[in-house]
Design a protein around this motif. Structure first.
Motif, PDB file in Angstrom:
ATOM      1  N   MET A  23       0.856  -1.173   0.000  1.00 25.62           N
ATOM      2  CA  MET A  23       0.000   0.000   0.000  1.00 25.62           C
ATOM      3  C   MET A  23       0.900   1.232   0.000  1.00 25.62           C
ATOM      4  O   MET A  23       1.792   1.364   0.802  1.00 25.62           O
ATOM      5  N   ASP A  24       0.670   2.161  -0.945  1.00 26.24           N
ATOM      6  CA  ASP A  24       1.534   3.347  -0.992  1.00 26.24           C
ATOM      7  C   ASP A  24       1.078   4.398   0.025  1.00 26.24           C
ATOM      8  O   ASP A  24       0.056   4.257   0.690  1.00 26.24           O
ATOM      9  N   THR A  25       1.846   5.454   0.139  1.00 29.34           N
ATOM     10  CA  THR A  25       1.594   6.480   1.141  1.00 29.34           C
ATOM     11  C   THR A  25       0.240   7.144   0.950  1.00 29.34           C
ATOM     12  O   THR A  25      -0.457   7.442   1.923  1.00 29.34           O
ATOM     13  N   VAL A  26      -0.163   7.372  -0.293  1.00 30.90           N
ATOM     14  CA  VAL A  26      -1.458   8.004  -0.549  1.00 30.90           C
ATOM     15  C   VAL A  26      -2.581   7.116  -0.025  1.00 30.90           C
ATOM     16  O   VAL A  26      -3.507   7.592   0.639  1.00 30.90           O
ATOM     17  N   ASP A  27      -2.501   5.819  -0.296  1.00 32.68           N
ATOM     18  CA  ASP A  27      -3.528   4.900   0.202  1.00 32.68           C
ATOM     19  C   ASP A  27      -3.570   4.893   1.726  1.00 32.68           C
ATOM     20  O   ASP A  27      -4.643   4.896   2.328  1.00 32.68           O
ATOM     21  N   LYS A  28      -2.403   4.891   2.365  1.00 29.32           N
ATOM     22  CA  LYS A  28      -2.345   4.915   3.820  1.00 29.32           C
ATOM     23  C   LYS A  28      -2.983   6.194   4.362  1.00 29.32           C
ATOM     24  O   LYS A  28      -3.741   6.156   5.330  1.00 29.32           O
ATOM     25  N   ALA A  29      -2.664   7.300   3.724  1.00 29.90           N
ATOM     26  CA  ALA A  29      -3.221   8.572   4.164  1.00 29.90           C
ATOM     27  C   ALA A  29      -4.736   8.582   3.999  1.00 29.90           C
ATOM     28  O   ALA A  29      -5.462   9.033   4.891  1.00 29.90           O
ATOM     29  N   MET A  30      -5.219   8.078   2.888  1.00 29.34           N
ATOM     30  CA  MET A  30      -6.668   8.053   2.653  1.00 29.34           C
ATOM     31  C   MET A  30      -7.367   7.169   3.679  1.00 29.34           C
ATOM     32  O   MET A  30      -8.432   7.526   4.192  1.00 29.34           O
ATOM     33  N   GLU A  31      -6.789   6.026   3.983  1.00 32.50           N
ATOM     34  CA  GLU A  31      -7.383   5.149   4.992  1.00 32.50           C
ATOM     35  C   GLU A  31      -7.409   5.834   6.355  1.00 32.50           C
ATOM     36  O   GLU A  31      -8.380   5.742   7.089  1.00 32.50           O
ATOM     37  N   PHE A  32      -6.326   6.527   6.686  1.00 33.46           N
ATOM     38  CA  PHE A  32      -6.275   7.247   7.950  1.00 33.46           C
ATOM     39  C   PHE A  32      -7.342   8.339   7.996  1.00 33.46           C
ATOM     40  O   PHE A  32      -8.040   8.497   9.001  1.00 33.46           O
ATOM     41  N   LEU A  33      -7.482   9.093   6.907  1.00 33.35           N
ATOM     42  CA  LEU A  33      -8.467  10.173   6.862  1.00 33.35           C
ATOM     43  C   LEU A  33      -9.881   9.656   7.093  1.00 33.35           C
ATOM     44  O   LEU A  33     -10.696  10.322   7.735  1.00 33.35           O
ATOM     45  N   LYS A  34     -10.166   8.466   6.614  1.00 30.93           N
ATOM     46  CA  LYS A  34     -11.500   7.883   6.782  1.00 30.93           C
ATOM     47  C   LYS A  34     -11.813   7.581   8.244  1.00 30.93           C
ATOM     48  O   LYS A  34     -12.969   7.460   8.613  1.00 30.93           O
ATOM     49  N   THR A  35     -10.798   7.465   9.084  1.00 27.34           N
ATOM     50  CA  THR A  35     -11.022   7.147  10.497  1.00 27.34           C
ATOM     51  C   THR A  35     -11.320   8.380  11.345  1.00 27.34           C
ATOM     52  O   THR A  35     -11.724   8.254  12.486  1.00 27.34           O
ATOM     53  N   LEU A  36     -11.105   9.569  10.794  1.00 28.26           N
ATOM     54  CA  LEU A  36     -11.279  10.803  11.563  1.00 28.26           C
ATOM     55  C   LEU A  36     -12.747  11.198  11.668  1.00 28.26           C
ATOM     56  O   LEU A  36     -13.547  10.877  10.795  1.00 28.26           O
ATOM     57  N   PRO A  37     -13.101  11.922  12.720  1.00 26.04           N
ATOM     58  CA  PRO A  37     -14.467  12.421  12.833  1.00 26.04           C
ATOM     59  C   PRO A  37     -14.785  13.352  11.664  1.00 26.04           C
ATOM     60  O   PRO A  37     -13.885  13.977  11.096  1.00 26.04           O
ATOM     61  N   LYS A  38     -16.057  13.478  11.325  1.00 23.04           N
ATOM     62  CA  LYS A  38     -16.450  14.290  10.171  1.00 23.04           C
ATOM     63  C   LYS A  38     -16.079  15.759  10.325  1.00 23.04           C
ATOM     64  O   LYS A  38     -15.860  16.448   9.343  1.00 23.04           O
ATOM     65  N   ASP A  39     -15.978  16.264  11.553  1.00 23.20           N
ATOM     66  CA  ASP A  39     -15.650  17.673  11.746  1.00 23.20           C
ATOM     67  C   ASP A  39     -14.151  17.918  11.936  1.00 23.20           C
ATOM     68  O   ASP A  39     -13.730  19.032  12.213  1.00 23.20           O
ATOM     69  N   ALA A  40     -13.332  16.887  11.766  1.00 23.20           N
ATOM     70  CA  ALA A  40     -11.883  17.035  11.929  1.00 23.20           C
ATOM     71  C   ALA A  40     -11.323  17.911  10.819  1.00 23.20           C
ATOM     72  O   ALA A  40     -11.762  17.844   9.677  1.00 23.20           O
ATOM     73  N   ARG A  41     -10.339  18.740  11.185  1.00 27.55           N
ATOM     74  CA  ARG A  41      -9.638  19.551  10.201  1.00 27.55           C
ATOM     75  C   ARG A  41      -8.256  18.948  10.025  1.00 27.55           C
ATOM     76  O   ARG A  41      -7.599  18.618  11.005  1.00 27.55           O
ATOM     77  N   VAL A  42      -7.826  18.820   8.784  1.00 25.61           N
ATOM     78  CA  VAL A  42      -6.538  18.190   8.511  1.00 25.61           C
ATOM     79  C   VAL A  42      -5.743  19.017   7.515  1.00 25.61           C
ATOM     80  O   VAL A  42      -6.290  19.862   6.813  1.00 25.61           O
ATOM     81  N   SER A  43      -4.443  18.749   7.456  1.00 30.89           N
ATOM     82  CA  SER A  43      -3.598  19.344   6.421  1.00 30.89           C
ATOM     83  C   SER A  43      -2.670  18.266   5.896  1.00 30.89           C
ATOM     84  O   SER A  43      -2.251  17.383   6.636  1.00 30.89           O
ATOM     85  N   VAL A  44      -2.378  18.333   4.610  1.00 30.36           N
ATOM     86  CA  VAL A  44      -1.519  17.357   3.960  1.00 30.36           C
ATOM     87  C   VAL A  44      -0.561  18.111   3.053  1.00 30.36           C
ATOM     88  O   VAL A  44      -0.965  19.028   2.342  1.00 30.36           O
ATOM     89  N   ASN A  45       0.720  17.777   3.073  1.00 28.38           N
ATOM     90  CA  ASN A  45       1.696  18.367   2.153  1.00 28.38           C
ATOM     91  C   ASN A  45       1.637  17.620   0.832  1.00 28.38           C
ATOM     92  O   ASN A  45       1.689  16.398   0.815  1.00 28.38           O
ATOM     93  N   VAL A  46       1.543  18.366  -0.271  1.00 25.37           N
ATOM     94  CA  VAL A  46       1.500  17.748  -1.588  1.00 25.37           C
ATOM     95  C   VAL A  46       2.683  18.266  -2.385  1.00 25.37           C
ATOM     96  O   VAL A  46       2.931  19.474  -2.434  1.00 25.37           O
ATOM     97  N   GLY A  47       3.406  17.346  -3.011  1.00 29.46           N
ATOM     98  CA  GLY A  47       4.571  17.716  -3.804  1.00 29.46           C
ATOM     99  C   GLY A  47       4.197  18.359  -5.120  1.00 29.46           C
ATOM    100  O   GLY A  47       3.040  18.375  -5.532  1.00 29.46           O
ATOM    101  N   ALA A  48       5.183  18.906  -5.810  1.00 36.48           N
ATOM    102  CA  ALA A  48       4.969  19.626  -7.069  1.00 36.48           C
ATOM    103  C   ALA A  48       4.314  18.762  -8.144  1.00 36.48           C
ATOM    104  O   ALA A  48       3.586  19.249  -8.977  1.00 36.48           O
ATOM    105  N   GLU A  49       4.571  17.488  -8.125  1.00 34.95           N
ATOM    106  CA  GLU A  49       4.013  16.598  -9.131  1.00 34.95           C
ATOM    107  C   GLU A  49       2.647  16.067  -8.738  1.00 34.95           C
ATOM    108  O   GLU A  49       2.082  15.229  -9.417  1.00 34.95           O
TER     109      GLU A  49
END
Length: 109
Positions: A1-27
């Protein structure tokens, strides 16, 4: 599982009102320095720094705040953003003590 998949799975576990930030590379790929987002229900203060802040630093130095120059500055120090976050944590802790130590000392228990 790549990092994006891991991040997406993690995001799904958060409460609906959670605020998050993610660093995205130039590509468009999630940065290799991704720090998994965290729920911020218990956060007492939050600040956001962005590329235009680096652009302002360039302007202060008399340089053109172009995307290319911002990219060059960020790339020049590979661990720069990690170092920045570490310093924010250290300095923030010291500032909290300066502001709240007297209030803590005044508590009965």
């Amino acid at each position: 599982m790549d990092t994006v998949d891991k991040a997406m799975e993690f995001l799904k576990t958060l409460p609906k009102d959670a605020r998050v930030s993610v660093n995205v590379g130039a590509e468009g790929a999630v940065s290799r320095h991704l720090r998994f987002p965290r729920a911020t229900a218990d956060v007492i203060a939050e600040d956001v720094w962005c590329r235009r802040d680096v652009g302002a630093m360039l302007e202060d130095a008399g340089k053109e705040p172009s995307d290319a120059n911002i990219d060059a500055v960020l790339a020049a120090v590979p661990r720069g953003l990690d170092m920045f976050l570490d310093r924010l944590t250290e300095e923030g802790s010291e500032i909290l003590h300066v502001i709240y130590d007297d209030a803590i000392e005044s508590l009965d228990r």
